[in-house]
Design a protein around this motif. Structure first.
Motif, PDB file in Angstrom:
ATOM      1  N   UNK A 522       0.814  -1.221   0.000  1.00 56.69           N
ATOM      2  CA  UNK A 522       0.000   0.000   0.000  1.00 56.69           C
ATOM      3  C   UNK A 522       0.840   1.261   0.000  1.00 56.69           C
ATOM      4  N   UNK A 523       2.099   1.176   0.434  1.00 58.06           N
ATOM      5  CA  UNK A 523       2.937   2.364   0.448  1.00 58.06           C
ATOM      6  C   UNK A 523       2.491   3.358   1.506  1.00 58.06           C
ATOM      7  N   UNK A 524       3.095   4.556   1.475  1.00 55.53           N
ATOM      8  CA  UNK A 524       2.761   5.567   2.471  1.00 55.53           C
ATOM      9  C   UNK A 524       1.595   6.430   2.037  1.00 55.53           C
ATOM     10  N   UNK A 525       1.140   7.334   2.919  1.00 61.68           N
ATOM     11  CA  UNK A 525       0.041   8.244   2.581  1.00 61.68           C
ATOM     12  C   UNK A 525       0.396   9.116   1.381  1.00 61.68           C
ATOM     13  N   UNK A 526      -0.576   9.389   0.542  1.00 55.53           N
ATOM     14  CA  UNK A 526      -0.377  10.251  -0.625  1.00 55.53           C
ATOM     15  C   UNK A 526      -1.701  10.904  -1.000  1.00 55.53           C
ATOM     16  N   UNK A 527      -1.620  12.128  -1.502  1.00 60.07           N
ATOM     17  CA  UNK A 527      -2.786  12.812  -2.059  1.00 60.07           C
ATOM     18  C   UNK A 527      -2.842  12.462  -3.537  1.00 60.07           C
ATOM     19  N   UNK A 528      -3.907  11.772  -3.944  1.00 59.62           N
ATOM     20  CA  UNK A 528      -4.045  11.315  -5.321  1.00 59.62           C
ATOM     21  C   UNK A 528      -4.678  12.410  -6.171  1.00 59.62           C
ATOM     22  N   UNK A 529      -4.108  12.615  -7.375  1.00 60.17           N
ATOM     23  CA  UNK A 529      -4.581  13.653  -8.277  1.00 60.17           C
ATOM     24  C   UNK A 529      -4.661  13.100  -9.693  1.00 60.17           C
ATOM     25  N   UNK A 530      -5.442  13.763 -10.518  1.00 55.61           N
ATOM     26  CA  UNK A 530      -5.496  13.403 -11.933  1.00 55.61           C
ATOM     27  C   UNK A 530      -4.102  13.528 -12.539  1.00 55.61           C
ATOM     28  N   UNK A 531      -3.765  12.605 -13.429  1.00 57.24           N
ATOM     29  CA  UNK A 531      -2.424  12.581 -14.016  1.00 57.24           C
ATOM     30  C   UNK A 531      -2.085  13.890 -14.727  1.00 57.24           C
ATOM     31  N   UNK A 532      -3.043  14.460 -15.464  1.00 56.94           N
ATOM     32  CA  UNK A 532      -2.790  15.707 -16.173  1.00 56.94           C
ATOM     33  C   UNK A 532      -2.610  16.872 -15.185  1.00 56.94           C
ATOM     34  N   UNK A 533      -3.402  16.880 -14.109  1.00 56.73           N
ATOM     35  CA  UNK A 533      -3.245  17.940 -13.106  1.00 56.73           C
ATOM     36  C   UNK A 533      -1.857  17.890 -12.484  1.00 56.73           C
ATOM     37  N   UNK A 534      -1.387  16.697 -12.167  1.00 59.45           N
ATOM     38  CA  UNK A 534      -0.048  16.549 -11.591  1.00 59.45           C
ATOM     39  C   UNK A 534       1.002  17.067 -12.568  1.00 59.45           C
ATOM     40  N   UNK A 535       0.838  16.694 -13.851  1.00 55.42           N
ATOM     41  CA  UNK A 535       1.813  17.099 -14.867  1.00 55.42           C
ATOM     42  C   UNK A 535       1.821  18.623 -15.048  1.00 55.42           C
ATOM     43  N   UNK A 536       0.638  19.216 -15.188  1.00 55.63           N
ATOM     44  CA  UNK A 536       0.577  20.647 -15.468  1.00 55.63           C
ATOM     45  C   UNK A 536       1.055  21.493 -14.290  1.00 55.63           C
ATOM     46  N   UNK A 537       0.843  20.982 -13.078  1.00 53.89           N
ATOM     47  CA  UNK A 537       1.272  21.725 -11.897  1.00 53.89           C
ATOM     48  C   UNK A 537       2.671  21.345 -11.434  1.00 53.89           C
ATOM     49  N   UNK A 538       3.253  20.301 -12.070  1.00 57.29           N
ATOM     50  CA  UNK A 538       4.602  19.866 -11.716  1.00 57.29           C
ATOM     51  C   UNK A 538       4.708  19.366 -10.292  1.00 57.29           C
ATOM     52  N   UNK A 539       3.772  18.508  -9.890  1.00 54.66           N
ATOM     53  CA  UNK A 539       3.681  18.122  -8.483  1.00 54.66           C
ATOM     54  C   UNK A 539       4.134  16.700  -8.182  1.00 54.66           C
ATOM     55  N   UNK A 540       4.615  15.941  -9.133  1.00 51.33           N
ATOM     56  CA  UNK A 540       4.954  14.548  -8.869  1.00 51.33           C
ATOM     57  C   UNK A 540       5.905  14.395  -7.690  1.00 51.33           C
ATOM     58  N   UNK A 541       5.457  13.758  -6.612  1.00 50.98           N
ATOM     59  CA  UNK A 541       6.275  13.531  -5.430  1.00 50.98           C
ATOM     60  C   UNK A 541       6.385  14.722  -4.504  1.00 50.98           C
ATOM     61  N   UNK A 542       5.863  15.873  -4.905  1.00 55.49           N
ATOM     62  CA  UNK A 542       5.932  17.077  -4.072  1.00 55.49           C
ATOM     63  C   UNK A 542       4.964  16.969  -2.900  1.00 55.49           C
ATOM     64  N   UNK A 543       5.402  17.360  -1.723  1.00 52.59           N
ATOM     65  CA  UNK A 543       4.501  17.388  -0.576  1.00 52.59           C
ATOM     66  C   UNK A 543       3.539  18.563  -0.714  1.00 52.59           C
ATOM     67  N   UNK A 544       2.254  18.255  -0.609  1.00 51.83           N
ATOM     68  CA  UNK A 544       1.223  19.282  -0.726  1.00 51.83           C
ATOM     69  C   UNK A 544       0.449  19.351   0.581  1.00 51.83           C
ATOM     70  N   UNK A 545      -0.197  20.473   0.773  1.00 50.24           N
ATOM     71  CA  UNK A 545      -1.041  20.686   1.946  1.00 50.24           C
ATOM     72  C   UNK A 545      -2.479  20.838   1.484  1.00 50.24           C
ATOM     73  N   UNK A 546      -3.362  20.064   2.068  1.00 56.42           N
ATOM     74  CA  UNK A 546      -4.783  20.100   1.726  1.00 56.42           C
ATOM     75  C   UNK A 546      -5.544  20.598   2.952  1.00 56.42           C
ATOM     76  N   UNK A 547      -6.347  21.637   2.764  1.00 56.19           N
ATOM     77  CA  UNK A 547      -7.082  22.228   3.880  1.00 56.19           C
ATOM     78  C   UNK A 547      -8.570  22.344   3.549  1.00 56.19           C
ATOM     79  N   UNK A 548      -9.394  21.974   4.521  1.00 54.15           N
ATOM     80  CA  UNK A 548     -10.839  22.217   4.458  1.00 54.15           C
ATOM     81  C   UNK A 548     -11.196  23.163   5.590  1.00 54.15           C
ATOM     82  N   UNK A 549     -12.479  23.414   5.771  1.00 52.58           N
ATOM     83  CA  UNK A 549     -12.899  24.257   6.891  1.00 52.58           C
ATOM     84  C   UNK A 549     -12.693  23.549   8.237  1.00 52.58           C
ATOM     85  N   UNK A 550     -12.445  22.210   8.193  1.00 55.58           N
ATOM     86  CA  UNK A 550     -12.283  21.449   9.429  1.00 55.58           C
ATOM     87  C   UNK A 550     -10.825  21.303   9.845  1.00 55.58           C
TER      88      UNK A 550
END
Length: 631
Positions: A522-550
């Motif tokens: 299963x590997x470690x935790x990861x935020x899954x994204x559409x392949x094209x979104x990852x490519x266009x934003x250059x995020x492969x392997x980059x640590x991202x922060x995801x925030x909601x109102x909670x």
């Protein structure tokens, strides 16, 4: 081990079931334990000492401040005894099927309202007999592998499959028609299909069914334009779906938490079961834990309100006057109004929304955990009582088909574990009551006599190891309608977050993460994204922060073929970095179920907020038909 003679799995269990035995005796709770103060050191004690500590708290608090939460890991007999203990011994109406409350309460409610039974009307064997299968908001390729094996065999024989959902999940790859729907738009699509069925004369249901006139007036508001506006892509697929449904004479439908946990879940499920009634379709429910269906059947809902008045009165004749009303488990821990919480094997600090809110509720209450493994929640328990796992139990379970199956111990209980029915009986005697059960079979007999839909079960057959069936046939059917909130649209700069089930783990993974092979796969935790979104934003392997109102989480970004553009995915089973930290403490009005799916969130890298680079749901996948094969 695989058992080809098993009528449910057919010898094709999932990888989790094949490997879970490796962890059955790793890190288990062996004996009762007590904490003298919250978060203090737990000390081992004898059973009598532990039970007397629980009994003192139950005596010292008013019944309205006590809550009993039951999960689907127990047998029918355990659940039935706990329901009776809560209502007739403690006198609290606050007893609930905690597993169903966070999963399929809306599903069960819609089935009871429309079909008259709170369970599947079909069986797994029916998958080989239907001429069309509609899967709505469910991904059996990952979540229900034995069922998916049957679906695959039906597909090989030519049975068409329609997949409806907001995620291009693994199951969609084998579907004839894929309807990718904007979250909350499922009702518009399903009601439009039903309208087409009515107008084409493809209905199997007589117009004398109650609610029919109101239903057809309701459907008049759902035209093709409204349905197509609810789709994220390929509106031409809608016409193919309509043709298949109209032409079907033996249709099957199944839904999962993609509907139950989404915006407008109650409306979508109502629309699905109305369509099933219109077509005379069989219904299969995609339940979670092994006995979540049975626990609900046993009356585990506030004040036993899920039973009809006839069966409730029969119980009162034996047990005395029973309280009514009561609160759900989600209200108990998110509202923080319970003074004593008694729970079977569960981990609400991992599974419930807004864990910090849940944590405060548990810190303010006296908590009794009947559990097999320590977890985040048991660290806040005042009393821990060891219970067996299913292969160590006696009794019966009721699966998602409503098949009642006998359970016998394959191995002795671990340590000094006791089943919940034994704990309930012992506590009742300390409190001055006698529930008069000396074996699991004593309780099974009363279940057959009292529980709705269980009256025709053959006890002798169960004793001889033969499966039985609770009532499944639709009765007192009626059409119904529910308020439709319409498709959810993300605000500018927002992404939509969806929870996912891991192919390697059960639920929160308390057991399966202990298995090295599954943990490695299963590997470690990861935020899954559409392949094209990852490519266009250059995020492969980059640590991202995801925030909601909670709240917020941080994890590496990873491309995934199943995630549409503008969406983010995260596995519920990830440990440490919890998905539920992002889930707001909002409950469905109709079912009091949390909204786990399609949460508006913001995405950051290094303090910079990243907007979705394409419209919500835009696809990068081209589907090509070549001689009937899809690529």
């Amino acid at each position: 081990m695989p058992d080809p003679s098993d009528p449910v799995s057919g010898g094709s269990p999932c990888i989790r079931g094949l490997t879970v035995g490796k962890a059955m005796r790793v890190g288990r709770l062996r004996e009762p334990m007590i904490r003298r103060e919250k978060r203090g050191r737990a000390e081992a004690v004898g059973w009598r000492t532990a039970l007397e500590a629980v009994a003192r708290e139950l005596r010292d608090h008013e019944p309205e401040g006590i809550h009993v939460a039951i999960t689907g890991k127990v047998t029918n007999e355990d659940a039935f005894a706990l329901v009776r203990f809560a209502l007739a011994v403690i006198g609290t109406p606050n007893v609930d099927n905690a597993s169903a409350r966070v999963c399929h309460s809306s599903t069960v409610g819609a089935m009871r309202e429309i079909l008259g039974v709170p369970a599947s009307t079909g069986t797994l064997d029916d998958l080989g007999r239907v001429d069309l299968l509609l899967l709505a908001g469910t991904n059996p390729a990952v979540d229900y592998p034995p069922m998916y094996s049957r679906i695959s065999r039906a597909r090989a024989r030519g049975t068409p499959l329609i997949y409806l959902g907001s995620i291009n999940a693994e199951t969609a790859r084998s579907a004839d028609v894929v309807l990718l729907v904007r979250p909350g738009g499922e009702t518009a699509v399903l009601n439009y299909v039903a309208r087409e069925v009515l107008e084409s004369g493809g209905t199997q249901s007589p117009i004398q069914v109650p609610g029919f006139d109101s239903y057809i007036r309701w459907l008049s508001g759902y035209d093709r334009a409204r349905a197509e506006a609810a789709l994220m892509e390929r509106p031409g697929e809608l016409r193919r779906a309509v043709e298949l449904v109209v032409g079907s004479s033996r249709m099957g439908v199944a839904s999962g938490m993609g509907l139950a946990h989404g915006p407008g879940g109650c409306a979508a499920l109502t629309a699905l079961y109305d369509l099933a009634l219109l077509k005379g379709a069989i219904v299969l429910t995609m339940r979670g834990l092994v006995n979540v269906q049975g626990v609900g059947d046993m009356g585990a809902c506030p004040g036993m309100g899920c039973w009809d008045e006839y069966h409730r009165s029969a119980a009162e004749e034996r047990w005395g006057q029973l309280p009514r009303g009561g609160m759900t488990f989600t209200d108990a821990v998110l509202g923080g109004r319970s003074e004593v919480i008694v729970m079977t094997d569960m981990n609400p600090l991992h599974s419930m929304p807004s864990p910090r809110v849940v944590e405060r509720a548990l810190e303010d209450a006296f908590v009794v955990c009947m559990c097999s493994y320590p977890n985040e929640t048991s660290a806040l328990a005042d009393v821990l009582l060891p219970v067996p796992m299913l292969p160590e139990r006696s009794g019966t379970v009721t699966n998602g088909e409503r098949r009642v199956r006998p359970v016998h111990p394959a191995i002795p209980p671990y340590g000094s574990s006791r089943q919940e029915w034994e704990i309930a009986v012992a506590l009742s005697r300390i409190l001055g009551h006698d529930m008069e059960y000396s074996s699991a079979m004593d309780i099974t007999r009363e279940i057959v006599e009292l529980v709705p839909g269980y009256g025709d079960i053959d006890l002798n057959a169960l004793l001889n190891g033969l499966d039985q069936w609770a009532e499944k046939s639709p009765r007192d059917v009626r059409f119904s309608v529910a308020e439709d909130p319409g498709p959810l649209n993300a605000a500018p700069g927002e992404w939509l977050l969806v929870d996912l089930r891991s192919p390697q783990h059960f639920l929160g993974g308390e057991v399966t993460w202990r298995i090295r092979s599954l943990a490695r796969a299963s590997g470690g935790p990861a935020v899954l994204m559409n392949l094209r979104d990852v490519e266009e934003l250059g995020l492969g392997g980059t640590t991202v922060k995801v925030c909601s109102d909670a709240g917020c989480i941080e994890a590496p970004a990873r491309g995934s073929a199943i995630i549409p553009r503008g969406f983010l995915g995260y596995y519920l089973s990830n440990r440490g970095i919890r998905y539920n930290d992002l889930v707001p403490p909002e409950l469905s009005k109709c079912s009091r179920t949390p909204r786990y799916k399609y949460i508006p969130v913001r995405l950051y890298v290094g303090g910079e907020q990243l907007d979705p680079p394409a419209p919500l749901g835009a696809t990068t996948v081209e589907v090509v038909d070549i001689d009937g094969d899809r690529f």
